[in-house]
Enzyme design. Structure first.
Site, mmCIF file in Angstrom:
data_model
loop_
_atom_site.group_PDB
_atom_site.id
_atom_site.type_symbol
_atom_site.label_atom_id
_atom_site.label_comp_id
_atom_site.label_asym_id
_atom_site.label_seq_id
_atom_site.Cartn_x
_atom_site.Cartn_y
_atom_site.Cartn_z
ATOM 1 N N HIS A 102 0.839 -1.205 0.000
ATOM 2 C CA HIS A 102 0.000 0.000 0.000
ATOM 3 C C HIS A 102 0.870 1.249 0.000
ATOM 4 C CE1 HIS A 102 -3.276 -2.647 0.952
ATOM 5 N NE2 HIS A 102 -2.717 -3.012 2.071
ATOM 6 N N HIS A 177 3.113 -7.646 1.686
ATOM 7 C CA HIS A 177 2.396 -8.502 2.633
ATOM 8 C C HIS A 177 1.316 -9.328 1.950
ATOM 9 C CE1 HIS A 177 -0.056 -4.857 2.384
ATOM 10 N NE2 HIS A 177 -1.094 -5.580 2.746
ATOM 11 N N ARG A 197 -1.146 -4.637 -6.355
ATOM 12 C CA ARG A 197 -0.880 -6.075 -6.397
ATOM 13 C C ARG A 197 0.465 -6.295 -7.068
ATOM 14 N NH1 ARG A 197 -5.470 -7.978 -8.979
ATOM 15 N NH2 ARG A 197 -6.590 -8.200 -7.026
HETATM 16 ZN ZN ZN Z 1 -3.081 -4.820 2.960
#
Ligand code: ZN
Length: 318
Positions: A102, A177, A197
C-alpha cells in the site's frame, strides 16, 4: 442509570464481501447473514463507500456510519478528520491472497485522486499449525528489488515468516504482505482501499491473470524491509479484564481486551470501535456475541463488561 442518546453503544450491521480466496466461516461460525461461498471479508466498523455499515438499533437505527460521522461529530469527539478514519474487518482466507503493498498518504493523495494511503495491522484470530504469512522481502536495495521483479525471482524475493494465534503484525505503507490460506484475522486499517498487487502466484481468474501494479509497487516498497523479528509480535499473555494497549502509531491505537468475569474501564478516548472476536457477554446490560461490532461513543464514561469474551478495540488520536 439510563444514559442519554449520545451515550448509547452504537451497534453496526456489517457489510460482507465475496472474494475468490474467501471461505464460509463468516457465515457458519460468525453467523453473518450472507449467501454463497467465498466470503472473504466482514467490514465490521466501516464508513467506506464500498461498504458503509448501518446502525442496528437505538436512536440512530438505520443511519449509515458515514452519515452518523457527518451529522453527529460529537459522538466521535469532534475530530479533525474529513471522514471516519478507520476500517475494522474480519478476514477469512481459505486460499492465499495475492501479494500486495500500500502507498502512504502523500503518494495516494498525488496518484490516487486524493485518497488516503493505507496503514494497517493484523491480529491473528486463528491459523493452522505451521502457518506462515508473507511480510517483507529479501532485496538488499532498490536495484536488486527491480532486478528480482523483472526476472520473476519471486521465491527468492518474497519473505514468509511463521505465525500463531495471538500474533500482532503492523503493516506500514511500503510493506510487502499477504495472508496465506487458512488464516483468520482482525484487521484495523485506515479508511482506504488503495492496494497495489505485486504478485499473484501466476494464478488465473476466468482464464486470465488478475491485473498487477508493478510500477506503483516498485515506487512504494520500502527497501530494505523491516527485519522478520521486528515484524511479528506475540500478544497472547496479556492481563485479563484490562483494556491493554497493544499498538499505537500516527494512524490508530489498538487495544486487546479479554473479559473473564467482570471488567470496568473508563472510555476516555474520542471513540472506541469494538469487535468481539470470541465468546459471549454483555456491555452495560446489552448482550454481545462473537462477531458483534459496536462503537463506544465520546463521553460515554464508565464501561462495564461481563462474561467470557475477547475483543479488539481501536481509536485515533485527538
Ligand atoms: Zn493490505
Amino acid at each position: 442509570m439510563k444514559k442519554g442518546n449520545s451515550e448509547e453503544l452504537i451497534f453496526l450491521v456489517p457489510v460482507c464481501k465475496h472474494n475468490i480466496w474467501g471461505g464460509v466461516k463468516l457465515r457458519e461460525e460468525f453467523g453473518y447473514p450472507v449467501e454463497g461461498d467465498g466470503i472473504g471479508e466482514c467490514w465490521g466498523v466501516s464508513a467506506h463507500p464500498e461498504g458503509d455499515g448501518t446502525v442496528r438499533d437505538g436512536a440512530y437505527k438505520g443511519r449509515k456510519l458515514s452519515e452518523l460521522w457527518a451529522e453527529h461529530p460529537e459522538l466521535f469527539g469532534n475530530l479533525q478528520y474529513d471522514r471516519y478514519p478507520l476500517l475494522t474487518k474480519i478476514i477469512d482466507a481459505q486460499d492465499d491472497l495475492s501479494i500486495q503493498v500500500h502507498p502512504d498518504d502523500a503518494y495516494a493523495r498525488k496518484n490516487e485522486n486524493g485518497s488516503l494511503g493505507k496503514t494497517e495491522c493484523w491480529y491473528i484470530m486463528g491459523c493452522k499449525e505451521d502457518a506462515t504469512i508473507v511480510i517483507g522481502h529479501n532485496a538488499k536495495d532498490r536495484e536488486e528489488l527491480k532486478q528480482m521483479v523483472a526476472e520473476g525471482r519471486w521465491q527468492e524475493l518474497i519473505r514468509e515468516i511463521p505465525i500463531h494465534k495471538g500474533d500482532f503484525i503492523q503493516i506500514d505503507p511500503g510493506t510487502v504482505h499477504a495472508i496465506k490460506a487458512d488464516t483468520l484475522i482482525l484487521e484495523t486499517q485506515q479508511n482506504s482501499a488503495i492496494t497495489y498487487r505485486l504478485y499473484d502466484y501466476g494464478r488465473l481468474q476466468n482464464g486470465k491473470p488478475r491485473e498487477l501494479h508493478i510500477e506503483k509497487s516498485l515506487d512504494v516498497i520500502t527497501v530494505p524491509a523491516k527485519s522478520a523479528e521486528e515484524s511479528v509480535e506475540s500478544i497472547s499473555n496479556l492481563p485479563e479484564n484490562t483494556l491493554n494497549q497493544i499498538y499505537t502509531c500516527e494512524k490508530y491505537t489498538v487495544f486487546k481486551m479479554d473479559v473473564n468475569g467482570s471488567a470496568v474501564f473508563e472510555q476516555s478516548y474520542p471513540f472506541l470501535a469494538a469487535s468481539v472476536l470470541e465468546g459471549d457477554g454483555s456491555v452495560d446490560g446489552s448482550e454481545v456475541h462473537k462477531g458483534d461490532h459496536f462503537i463506544i461513543p465520546n463521553g460515554y464514561g464508565k464501561v462495564e463488561m461481563n462474561g467470557s469474551m475477547s475483543l479488539i478495540l481501536s481509536t485515533v488520536e485527538r
